[in-house]
Design a protein around this motif. Structure first.
Motif, mmCIF file in Angstrom:
data_model
loop_
_atom_site.group_PDB
_atom_site.id
_atom_site.type_symbol
_atom_site.label_atom_id
_atom_site.label_comp_id
_atom_site.label_asym_id
_atom_site.label_seq_id
_atom_site.Cartn_x
_atom_site.Cartn_y
_atom_site.Cartn_z
ATOM 1 N N MET A 1 -54.561 40.253 -82.616
ATOM 2 C CA MET A 1 -55.578 39.500 -81.920
ATOM 3 C C MET A 1 -54.984 38.166 -81.479
ATOM 4 S SD MET A 1 -59.345 38.243 -83.216
ATOM 5 C CE MET A 1 -58.765 37.056 -84.405
ATOM 6 N N ASP A 2 -55.302 37.798 -80.237
ATOM 7 C CA ASP A 2 -54.872 36.516 -79.687
ATOM 8 C C ASP A 2 -56.094 35.740 -79.220
ATOM 9 O OD1 ASP A 2 -51.993 36.882 -79.865
ATOM 10 O OD2 ASP A 2 -52.228 38.349 -78.254
ATOM 11 N N ILE A 3 -55.964 34.423 -79.228
ATOM 12 C CA ILE A 3 -57.032 33.565 -78.726
ATOM 13 C C ILE A 3 -56.448 32.690 -77.627
ATOM 14 C CG2 ILE A 3 -58.674 31.739 -79.255
ATOM 15 C CD1 ILE A 3 -58.779 32.858 -82.115
ATOM 16 N N ASN A 4 -56.972 32.869 -76.433
ATOM 17 C CA ASN A 4 -56.612 32.018 -75.302
ATOM 18 C C ASN A 4 -57.693 30.957 -75.179
ATOM 19 O OD1 ASN A 4 -54.410 33.756 -74.547
ATOM 20 N ND2 ASN A 4 -55.941 35.148 -73.733
ATOM 21 N N ILE A 5 -57.277 29.724 -74.996
ATOM 22 C CA ILE A 5 -58.229 28.618 -74.936
ATOM 23 C C ILE A 5 -58.375 28.159 -73.488
ATOM 24 C CG2 ILE A 5 -58.735 26.274 -75.702
ATOM 25 C CD1 ILE A 5 -57.011 26.923 -78.212
ATOM 26 N N HIS A 6 -59.631 28.097 -73.053
ATOM 27 C CA HIS A 6 -59.962 27.595 -71.723
ATOM 28 C C HIS A 6 -60.757 26.313 -71.912
ATOM 29 C CE1 HIS A 6 -58.885 31.472 -69.854
ATOM 30 N NE2 HIS A 6 -59.409 31.996 -70.951
ATOM 31 N N GLU A 7 -60.304 25.239 -71.283
ATOM 32 C CA GLU A 7 -61.025 23.976 -71.374
ATOM 33 C C GLU A 7 -61.870 23.795 -70.123
ATOM 34 O OE1 GLU A 7 -58.912 20.572 -72.739
ATOM 35 O OE2 GLU A 7 -57.557 21.788 -73.942
ATOM 36 N N VAL A 8 -63.159 23.623 -70.342
ATOM 37 C CA VAL A 8 -64.107 23.427 -69.252
ATOM 38 C C VAL A 8 -64.957 22.222 -69.604
ATOM 39 C CG1 VAL A 8 -66.012 24.431 -67.952
ATOM 40 C CG2 VAL A 8 -64.145 25.896 -68.726
ATOM 41 N N GLY A 9 -64.795 21.175 -68.864
ATOM 42 C CA GLY A 9 -65.558 19.961 -69.152
ATOM 43 C C GLY A 9 -65.254 19.459 -70.542
ATOM 44 N N GLU A 10 -66.307 19.317 -71.349
ATOM 45 C CA GLU A 10 -66.177 18.756 -72.694
ATOM 46 C C GLU A 10 -65.959 19.806 -73.772
ATOM 47 O OE1 GLU A 10 -69.731 16.540 -73.340
ATOM 48 O OE2 GLU A 10 -69.414 15.279 -71.596
ATOM 49 N N PHE A 11 -65.909 21.067 -73.418
ATOM 50 C CA PHE A 11 -65.813 22.089 -74.458
ATOM 51 C C PHE A 11 -64.653 23.042 -74.224
ATOM 52 C CE2 PHE A 11 -68.946 23.506 -71.356
ATOM 53 C CZ PHE A 11 -68.531 24.779 -71.050
ATOM 54 N N GLN A 12 -64.299 23.726 -75.307
ATOM 55 C CA GLN A 12 -63.233 24.723 -75.268
ATOM 56 C C GLN A 12 -63.838 26.102 -75.485
ATOM 57 O OE1 GLN A 12 -60.496 23.473 -78.313
ATOM 58 N NE2 GLN A 12 -59.251 22.387 -76.817
ATOM 59 N N ILE A 13 -63.357 27.048 -74.692
ATOM 60 C CA ILE A 13 -63.808 28.430 -74.797
ATOM 61 C C ILE A 13 -62.697 29.245 -75.447
ATOM 62 C CG2 ILE A 13 -64.526 30.480 -73.520
ATOM 63 C CD1 ILE A 13 -65.369 28.547 -71.234
ATOM 64 N N ALA A 14 -63.038 30.011 -76.453
ATOM 65 C CA ALA A 14 -62.079 30.908 -77.102
ATOM 66 C C ALA A 14 -62.210 32.287 -76.448
ATOM 67 C CB ALA A 14 -62.355 31.012 -78.594
ATOM 68 N N GLU A 15 -61.166 32.702 -75.745
ATOM 69 C CA GLU A 15 -61.119 34.053 -75.172
ATOM 70 C C GLU A 15 -60.316 34.919 -76.136
ATOM 71 O OE1 GLU A 15 -59.212 36.491 -71.398
ATOM 72 O OE2 GLU A 15 -58.722 34.377 -71.682
ATOM 73 N N VAL A 16 -60.980 35.868 -76.764
ATOM 74 C CA VAL A 16 -60.352 36.726 -77.766
ATOM 75 C C VAL A 16 -59.844 37.988 -77.076
ATOM 76 C CG1 VAL A 16 -60.698 37.987 -79.919
ATOM 77 C CG2 VAL A 16 -61.903 35.813 -79.534
ATOM 78 N N THR A 17 -58.555 38.250 -77.244
ATOM 79 C CA THR A 17 -57.952 39.452 -76.669
ATOM 80 C C THR A 17 -57.224 40.225 -77.769
ATOM 81 O OG1 THR A 17 -55.916 38.287 -76.069
ATOM 82 C CG2 THR A 17 -57.642 38.386 -74.395
ATOM 83 N N SER A 18 -57.122 41.526 -77.562
ATOM 84 C CA SER A 18 -56.469 42.368 -78.549
ATOM 85 C C SER A 18 -56.134 43.711 -77.926
ATOM 86 C CB SER A 18 -57.404 42.574 -79.746
ATOM 87 O OG SER A 18 -56.817 43.429 -80.703
ATOM 88 N N GLU A 19 -55.176 44.393 -78.513
ATOM 89 C CA GLU A 19 -54.835 45.749 -78.096
ATOM 90 C C GLU A 19 -55.878 46.757 -78.558
ATOM 91 O OE1 GLU A 19 -52.152 46.891 -76.247
ATOM 92 O OE2 GLU A 19 -51.777 44.772 -75.846
ATOM 93 N N GLY A 20 -56.571 46.446 -79.641
ATOM 94 C CA GLY A 20 -57.564 47.365 -80.199
ATOM 95 C C GLY A 20 -58.875 46.655 -80.445
ATOM 96 N N PHE A 21 -59.696 47.249 -81.291
ATOM 97 C CA PHE A 21 -60.987 46.663 -81.616
ATOM 98 C C PHE A 21 -60.809 45.423 -82.479
ATOM 99 C CE2 PHE A 21 -62.936 51.160 -81.437
ATOM 100 C CZ PHE A 21 -63.230 51.014 -80.093
ATOM 101 N N VAL A 22 -61.559 44.367 -82.173
ATOM 102 C CA VAL A 22 -61.642 43.204 -83.060
ATOM 103 C C VAL A 22 -62.956 43.244 -83.832
ATOM 104 C CG1 VAL A 22 -60.099 41.703 -81.758
ATOM 105 C CG2 VAL A 22 -62.521 41.678 -81.241
#
Length: 120
Positions: A1-22
């Motif tokens: 499982m990987d977490i990509n972080i997207h910064e939008v304005g004042e907050f951070q979004i955690a985009e969770v990606t994986s090869e299988g089910f998380v």
């Protein structure tokens, strides 16, 4: 499982990606929420392909329990995928109502999910 972080304005979004089910069951969903919440994320993006198909069968109660916890902790969630393939009327109604309320969103793309977060 990987977490990509997207910064939008004042907050951070955690985009969770994986090869299988998380998320295979409600315990894994709650663990994921707890870990992301602990790390300060209040916006999360998951992909339909990383969630057990049982989640989308509302009779199992998996979706209800996990999504209720996201709401209780005030963590906004977007699930990305093609939901038109689901024939369940109750699921389609659930998706419609969730998108209308805005705390839990079902989106077709990453860009749409981020846009919905930034408009709320």
């Amino acid at each position: 499982m990987d977490i990509n972080i997207h910064e939008v304005g004042e907050f951070q979004i955690a985009e969770v990606t994986s090869e299988g089910f998380v998320i295979n069951d409600k315990e894994e969903g709650l663990d994921l929420l707890g870990n992301l919440y602990y790390h300060g994320f209040d916006h999360v993006i998951l992909y339909k392909t990383n969630i057990t198909p049982n989640f989308f069968d509302l009779k199992t109660g998996i979706a209800g329990e996990i999504l209720q916890k996201f709401s209780n902790y005030r963590v906004k969630l977007a699930i990305i995928g093609d939901f038109a393939t689901h024939q369940s009327k109750s699921l389609q109604n659930f998706i419609f109502e969730s998108n209308k309320l805005g705390h839990i969103n079902f989106s077709e793309s990453l860009e749409e999910a981020i846009r919905k977060f930034s408009n709320k």
